[in-house]
Scaffold this motif. Structure first.
Motif, PDB file in Angstrom:
ATOM      1  N   LEU A  74     -34.096  16.476 -69.282  1.00 24.52           N
ATOM      2  CA  LEU A  74     -35.566  16.906 -69.211  1.00 24.52           C
ATOM      3  C   LEU A  74     -36.047  17.464 -70.433  1.00 24.52           C
ATOM      4  N   PHE A  75     -35.136  18.613 -70.862  1.00 23.31           N
ATOM      5  CA  PHE A  75     -35.462  19.429 -72.116  1.00 23.31           C
ATOM      6  C   PHE A  75     -35.429  18.489 -73.431  1.00 23.31           C
ATOM      7  N   TRP A 196     -37.698  25.666 -79.272  1.00 21.28           N
ATOM      8  CA  TRP A 196     -38.711  24.797 -78.687  1.00 21.28           C
ATOM      9  C   TRP A 196     -39.546  25.091 -77.370  1.00 21.28           C
ATOM     10  N   SER A 197     -38.787  26.464 -76.706  1.00 17.58           N
ATOM     11  CA  SER A 197     -39.302  27.014 -75.728  1.00 17.58           C
ATOM     12  C   SER A 197     -40.258  26.071 -74.658  1.00 17.58           C
ATOM     13  N   TRP A 201     -38.846  30.873 -70.027  1.00 16.52           N
ATOM     14  CA  TRP A 201     -37.399  31.404 -70.461  1.00 16.52           C
ATOM     15  C   TRP A 201     -36.251  31.450 -69.424  1.00 16.52           C
ATOM     16  N   VAL A 202     -36.435  31.159 -68.361  1.00 21.40           N
ATOM     17  CA  VAL A 202     -35.257  30.936 -67.354  1.00 21.40           C
ATOM     18  C   VAL A 202     -34.628  29.629 -67.770  1.00 21.40           C
ATOM     19  N   TYR A 203     -35.493  28.515 -67.878  1.00 19.98           N
ATOM     20  CA  TYR A 203     -35.028  27.362 -68.164  1.00 19.98           C
ATOM     21  C   TYR A 203     -34.288  27.322 -69.516  1.00 19.98           C
ATOM     22  N   GLY A 204     -34.944  28.192 -70.592  1.00 22.04           N
ATOM     23  CA  GLY A 204     -34.149  28.319 -71.664  1.00 22.04           C
ATOM     24  C   GLY A 204     -32.861  29.004 -71.879  1.00 22.04           C
ATOM     25  N   CYS A 205     -32.938  30.149 -70.814  1.00 22.91           N
ATOM     26  CA  CYS A 205     -31.794  30.906 -70.981  1.00 22.91           C
ATOM     27  C   CYS A 205     -30.659  30.018 -70.448  1.00 22.91           C
TER      28      CYS A 205
END
Lengths: 223, 114
Positions: A74-75, A196-197, A201-205
């Protein structure tokens, strides 16, 4: 079952699902008994299914497929669509050199991150790669079916699939990276989701863990 | 304590002694134990028994009889003998006083044919 006909060949083909040593043992056992082809085939497929199921008692297949392949898919899809749009804009208008300088490093980061994610998927769980590939493919196929007009451009393929597949191939062959490569990739793993954020932030972490894994494995290798 | 199928595998390996390997053990389980045994169940259970230290397995040299393929040989360890004995004694103890635990020929189960 000593024949060498089509039945035996199908049993041998099914035995390809087993590890090489076990394949030899099982085919040897079947060669010295008088089982019908369908029973021999059932034996081989049953063992392969049990072996595959037993893999899922470990954390590794879950981490590789649900923990990494699915969110990474997804990212990377989001990143690759945005990157291709940025580049198309920068290349389309000659005055946009600044945008090009901004887009290229981000694009390189995504390529490196895709390689590292593939490497981690390949090294964490080699025996269940099919599940990781499925977890990666499902969001792609869903998006393609939902937005069929968008298509999958060549750039997106380069950004997303090829580095990922190269990483998987390397991860399968070599379980650990050298310390310098690991540090570089871990740093990129930190930078990529931050730059890319996408998805909060949870997903990023969450997307930082492959970098941590690579660094931890390299550290263990050094010890 | 071992499970029922684990006990059957330990018993088959003990019966065969030095000649215990997958196909031979399956033959013993099916003929003496009177139940079907898939290779999948056999090898998965063997792995579990080996992880518990109840059997030891190793690869033999390839034989012509098997198309030049190796066998996975099995030997019951001392811990395996102890575990199988525990299971057997538990079955004997718990069966004493039951209809099926009495000596054969003297009593019949309610469902047995006359």
């Amino acid at each position: 079952m000593k024949g060498r006909g089509a039945g035996w060949r199908s049993v041998e083909a099914a035995a390809g699902l087993l590890a090489p040593v076990e394949r030899e043992v099982v085919l040897g056992d079947l060669a010295e008994t008088d089982r019908e082809v369908w029973r021999a085939l059932g034996d081989v497929l049953g063992l392969a299914a049990r072996r595959q199921l037993s893999q899922w008692r470990s954390w590794r297949p879950w981490a590789a497929s649900v923990g990494l392949a699915l969110p990474a898919s997804l990212f990377l899809m989001g990143c690759s669509v945005a990157a291709s749009a940025d580049l198309a804009c920068a290349l389309g208008e000659p005055g946009q050199v600044q945008l090009l300088w901004f887009s290229l490093p981000r694009l390189l980061l995504v390529i490196a991150w895709a390689w590292m994610a593939g490497f981690v998927v390949g090294s964490v769980s080699r025996a269940t790669l099919w599940a990781s590939l499925l977890a990666c493919a499902v969001p792609c196929l869903y998006c393609l079916s939902k937005w069929p007009g968008e298509g999958l451009s060549h750039l997106r393929l380069v950004v997303f699939f090829l580095p990922g597949l190269c990483g998987v191939w390397r991860g399968r062959r070599e379980m650990q990276l050298g310390p310098n490569w690991a540090v570089l990739l871990a740093a990129m793993a930190m930078l990529t989701p931050l730059m890319w954020s996408r998805g909060g932030w949870v997903y990023g972490c969450w997307l930082l863990w492959p970098g941590g894994y690579v660094a931890a494995m390299a550290r263990r290798k050094q010890k | 304590m071992v499970g029922e199928f684990e006990f059957l595998i330990l018993s088959a390996a003990a019966h065969l002694g030095e000649e215990a390997y997958g196909a031979a053990m399956r033959e013993v389980i099916e003929t003496k134990g009177g139940r079907t045994c898939s290779l999948g169940a056999l090898y998965i259970t063997l792995d579990r028994l080996e992880a518990k230290g109840l059997v030891k397995t190793w690869m033999s040299a390839p034989t012509q009889q098997r198309g030049g393929r190796a066998k996975r040989m099995v030997r019951v360890t001392r811990e395996g003998v102890r575990a199988a004995r525990e299971f057997y004694q538990a079955v004997i103890k718990i069966s004493s006083g039951t209809v099926w635990g009495e000596s054969r020929g003297r009593s019949r189960l309610p469902g047995d044919a006359a």
